[in-house]
Motif scaffolding. Structure first.
Motif, mmCIF file in Angstrom:
data_model
loop_
_atom_site.group_PDB
_atom_site.id
_atom_site.type_symbol
_atom_site.label_atom_id
_atom_site.label_comp_id
_atom_site.label_asym_id
_atom_site.label_seq_id
_atom_site.Cartn_x
_atom_site.Cartn_y
_atom_site.Cartn_z
ATOM 1 N N GLU A 114 7.089 -7.783 -65.248
ATOM 2 C CA GLU A 114 8.239 -8.025 -66.121
ATOM 3 C C GLU A 114 8.351 -7.003 -67.245
ATOM 4 O O GLU A 114 9.351 -6.998 -67.970
ATOM 5 N N GLY A 131 9.130 -11.045 -75.240
ATOM 6 C CA GLY A 131 9.193 -11.779 -73.979
ATOM 7 C C GLY A 131 9.164 -13.264 -74.293
ATOM 8 O O GLY A 131 8.151 -13.787 -74.744
ATOM 9 N N THR A 132 10.287 -13.918 -74.062
ATOM 10 C CA THR A 132 10.504 -15.273 -74.563
ATOM 11 C C THR A 132 10.400 -16.314 -73.460
ATOM 12 O O THR A 132 11.009 -16.176 -72.393
ATOM 13 N N ARG A 133 9.630 -17.354 -73.736
ATOM 14 C CA ARG A 133 9.458 -18.457 -72.790
ATOM 15 C C ARG A 133 10.517 -19.526 -72.963
ATOM 16 O O ARG A 133 10.888 -20.206 -72.008
ATOM 17 N N GLY A 138 13.492 -18.289 -68.931
ATOM 18 C CA GLY A 138 12.078 -18.262 -69.271
ATOM 19 C C GLY A 138 11.391 -19.548 -68.834
ATOM 20 O O GLY A 138 12.014 -20.610 -68.777
ATOM 21 N N ASP A 168 11.182 -17.736 -79.754
ATOM 22 C CA ASP A 168 9.770 -17.755 -79.349
ATOM 23 C C ASP A 168 8.980 -16.824 -80.267
ATOM 24 O O ASP A 168 8.499 -15.771 -79.850
ATOM 25 N N SER A 171 5.269 -15.736 -79.167
ATOM 26 C CA SER A 171 4.997 -15.018 -77.924
ATOM 27 C C SER A 171 4.208 -13.742 -78.196
ATOM 28 O O SER A 171 4.504 -12.995 -79.140
ATOM 29 N N PRO A 220 13.861 -13.162 -71.264
ATOM 30 C CA PRO A 220 13.120 -14.266 -70.652
ATOM 31 C C PRO A 220 11.953 -13.783 -69.803
ATOM 32 O O PRO A 220 12.062 -12.795 -69.085
ATOM 33 N N ILE A 221 10.832 -14.490 -69.924
ATOM 34 C CA ILE A 221 9.655 -14.169 -69.122
ATOM 35 C C ILE A 221 9.086 -15.456 -68.524
ATOM 36 O O ILE A 221 9.401 -16.565 -68.958
ATOM 37 N N THR A 222 8.227 -15.277 -67.538
ATOM 38 C CA THR A 222 7.420 -16.375 -67.003
ATOM 39 C C THR A 222 5.995 -16.199 -67.510
ATOM 40 O O THR A 222 5.381 -15.152 -67.296
#
Length: 270
Positions: A114, A131-133, A138, A168, A171, A220-222
């Protein structure tokens, strides 16, 4: 091998980036994570900051650096904490002429695949990319409900206390533009853990209030719970974050001249 190394990449200065990997007992994941980073972003350079890991992470990092000139290692004599590790990396990125510094966990929780998405936002002009959950697209895999609650509460408290707009703030997957980091002066960031991430993000928000060209983007991230080793999160880190965020919120409202970082001067974010 080049321990405590300087820049060795042939990448153009315009897109040079230093990925900072703080480590403490990450021997089970470090080699895989570095391989995945280079697969995703081949021109990246890595700085492993190891705090005297008893599991041999530092020695493994030096072995990886010996066979790959894109990797450098900073071995520290004892466990000095996440915040100081990143500060050392930020200062290396600034002095080494990198355009971006990247924060990323070495345990595989942050997916290297990512990173190109975060870099695209940075290339679009953002001074800080998070990088936001907790935004559409996310998500978190493998966390129990109480970890999710702590994370959501941490950002919620920061949003209210600091008048932050971030979704977030805690993060740890980020891309930071080094010319903005130089303005903030990393050595003046004092918090650790969750609070470190909040303090840096808020500094960028405050800098953006003074300089509209410095924007903060969220992508958005995982987030995937680590497969090996143990989390470094402790109740002490959580309580430190709460105490400091409330302290900064009080200063923001009643003693703005006491805000310590240069980006946290009297102009308030709205």
């Amino acid at each position: 091998m080049k321990s405590e190394g300087s820049s060795r990449s042939a990448s153009p200065a315009a897109d040079r980036l230093l990925v900072i990997l703080p480590t403490y007992d990450e021997a089970d994941t470090l080699e895989e994570v570095t391989a995945r980073i280079f697969s995703a972003v081949p021109h990246a350079e890595l700085l492993v900051v190891d705090d005297a890991s008893p599991d041999g992470t530092g020695a493994l990092a030096e072995h990886l650096a010996a066979v790959d000139p894109r990797i450098s290692v900073l071995r520290r004599p004892r466990k000095l904490g996440l915040g100081t590790a990143y500060i050392a990396g930020f200062e290396r990125a600034i002095s080494g002429g990198y355009r971006w510094a990247v924060e990323m966990d070495a345990d595989g929780s942050h997916l290297p695949e990512e990173l190109p998405s975060l870099l695209a936002a940075a290339e679009g002009g953002a001074g800080l990319v998070i990088g936001t959950r907790w935004m559409p697209g996310g998500r978190i895999e493998g966390w129990p409900w109480y970890r999710r609650l702590i994370s959501r509460l941490g950002t919620g408290v920061a949003r209210v206390a600091l008048r932050s707009r971030l979704r977030d703030a805690t993060s740890g997957y980020r891309v930071l533009e080094t010319k903005r980091l130089a303005v903030i002066e990393p050595s003046r960031i004092t918090a650790q853990g969750y609070a470190f991430q909040v303090e840096v993000a808020w500094a960028f928000e405050r800098l953006g209030a003074l300089d509209p060209s410095c924007t903060v983007a969220e992508v958005p991230i995982t987030f995937v719970e680590r497969r090996a080793g143990r989390s470094k999160m402790t109740p002490g880190i959580v309580f430190e974050a709460l105490r400091l965020v409330l302290q900064w919120g009080w200063r923001l409202r009643f003693a703005p001249g006491r805000l310590e970082a240069p980006a946290m001067v009297t102009t308030s974010s709205s």
